[in-house]
Design a protein around this motif. Structure first.
Motif, mmCIF file in Angstrom:
data_model
loop_
_atom_site.group_PDB
_atom_site.id
_atom_site.type_symbol
_atom_site.label_atom_id
_atom_site.label_comp_id
_atom_site.label_asym_id
_atom_site.label_seq_id
_atom_site.Cartn_x
_atom_site.Cartn_y
_atom_site.Cartn_z
ATOM 1 N N ILE A 1 0.345 -1.267 0.039
ATOM 2 C CA ILE A 1 0.069 -0.327 -0.055
ATOM 3 C C ILE A 1 0.725 1.317 -0.140
ATOM 4 O O ILE A 1 1.092 2.323 -0.625
ATOM 5 N N THR A 2 1.859 1.233 1.137
ATOM 6 C CA THR A 2 2.806 2.483 0.844
ATOM 7 C C THR A 2 3.457 2.999 -0.399
ATOM 8 O O THR A 2 3.793 4.467 -0.836
ATOM 9 N N ARG B 1 -8.792 -8.946 -1.123
ATOM 10 C CA ARG B 1 -10.777 -8.767 -1.708
ATOM 11 C C ARG B 1 -11.572 -8.452 -0.294
ATOM 12 O O ARG B 1 -12.437 -7.576 -0.380
ATOM 13 N N LEU B 2 -11.359 -8.691 0.952
ATOM 14 C CA LEU B 2 -12.196 -8.581 1.790
ATOM 15 C C LEU B 2 -11.941 -7.738 2.515
ATOM 16 O O LEU B 2 -12.418 -6.786 3.115
ATOM 17 N N LEU B 3 -10.332 -7.000 2.819
ATOM 18 C CA LEU B 3 -9.620 -5.747 2.882
ATOM 19 C C LEU B 3 -10.455 -4.641 1.857
ATOM 20 O O LEU B 3 -9.677 -3.423 2.665
ATOM 21 N N GLY B 4 -10.509 -4.624 1.149
ATOM 22 C CA GLY B 4 -10.639 -3.971 0.350
ATOM 23 C C GLY B 4 -10.119 -3.117 -0.188
ATOM 24 O O GLY B 4 -10.389 -2.213 -1.040
ATOM 25 N N LEU B 5 -9.464 -4.245 -0.712
ATOM 26 C CA LEU B 5 -7.623 -3.101 -1.451
ATOM 27 C C LEU B 5 -8.104 -3.727 -2.803
ATOM 28 O O LEU B 5 -7.165 -2.756 -3.422
ATOM 29 N N ASP B 6 -9.090 -4.279 -2.875
ATOM 30 C CA ASP B 6 -9.024 -4.269 -5.397
ATOM 31 C C ASP B 6 -9.711 -2.872 -5.067
ATOM 32 O O ASP B 6 -9.172 -2.706 -6.517
ATOM 33 N N VAL C 1 -5.612 -6.651 -8.758
ATOM 34 C CA VAL C 1 -4.996 -7.918 -8.568
ATOM 35 C C VAL C 1 -3.958 -7.941 -10.419
ATOM 36 O O VAL C 1 -5.804 -8.291 -10.743
ATOM 37 N N PHE C 2 -4.129 -8.382 -11.012
ATOM 38 C CA PHE C 2 -4.129 -8.746 -12.947
ATOM 39 C C PHE C 2 -3.455 -10.117 -12.283
ATOM 40 O O PHE C 2 -2.662 -10.819 -11.350
ATOM 41 N N PRO C 3 -4.388 -11.086 -13.304
ATOM 42 C CA PRO C 3 -3.455 -12.690 -12.738
ATOM 43 C C PRO C 3 -2.254 -12.862 -13.339
ATOM 44 O O PRO C 3 -1.516 -13.811 -12.548
ATOM 45 N N THR C 4 -1.215 -12.326 -14.225
ATOM 46 C CA THR C 4 -0.243 -12.747 -14.737
ATOM 47 C C THR C 4 0.117 -11.103 -14.307
ATOM 48 O O THR C 4 -0.124 -10.074 -14.467
#
Length: 118
Positions: A62-63, A89-94, A99-102
């Motif tokens: 995050i920093t 996702r649960l933390l709402g960071l998405d 996040v990219f799959p590759t």
């Protein structure tokens, strides 16, 4: 150990170690911030080998995202395991940092002029 073996069109791809935790998160963050100080405005974090990620590692990511934002840059996180994608996702960071799959998918965003001297 943090590895920055790959540059793709001026964008460093940083392969994170298998564990990113209290013991090494500061060092990983400092090394990435070193790339930013060298003029890189885009980084891809390759999390394909990450097996353990604690709150220190999440805070470091995050920093880094905020540091790059303040330099009109971008951070992309790639290949995070299904488990940690769920945590993300649960933390709402998405919504903050998708996040990219590759790594290739993260690079497809076309970072232009990612590093000053490359």
């Amino acid at each position: 150990m943090l590895r920055v073996p790959v540059r793709h069109a001026d964008t460093p791809v940083v392969r994170l170690p298998s564990e990113v935790d209290y013991e090494n998160a500061d060092d990983v963050g400092a090394r990435c911030e070193g790339l930013i100080k060298e003029g890189c405005r885009a980084l891809v974090l390759d999390a394909s080998e990450v097996q353990y990620l604690d709150s220190s590692g999440i805070s470091m990511i995050i920093t880094l995202s905020r540091v790059l934002d303040s330099h009109a840059g971008a951070l992309r996180l790639a290949a995070l395991s299904d488990h940690y994608q769920q945590v993300w996702r649960l933390l709402g960071l998405d919504s903050l940092l998708p996040v990219f799959p590759t790594v290739n998918a993260a690079l497809d965003g076309r970072f232009i002029g990612a590093c000053a001297d490359s």
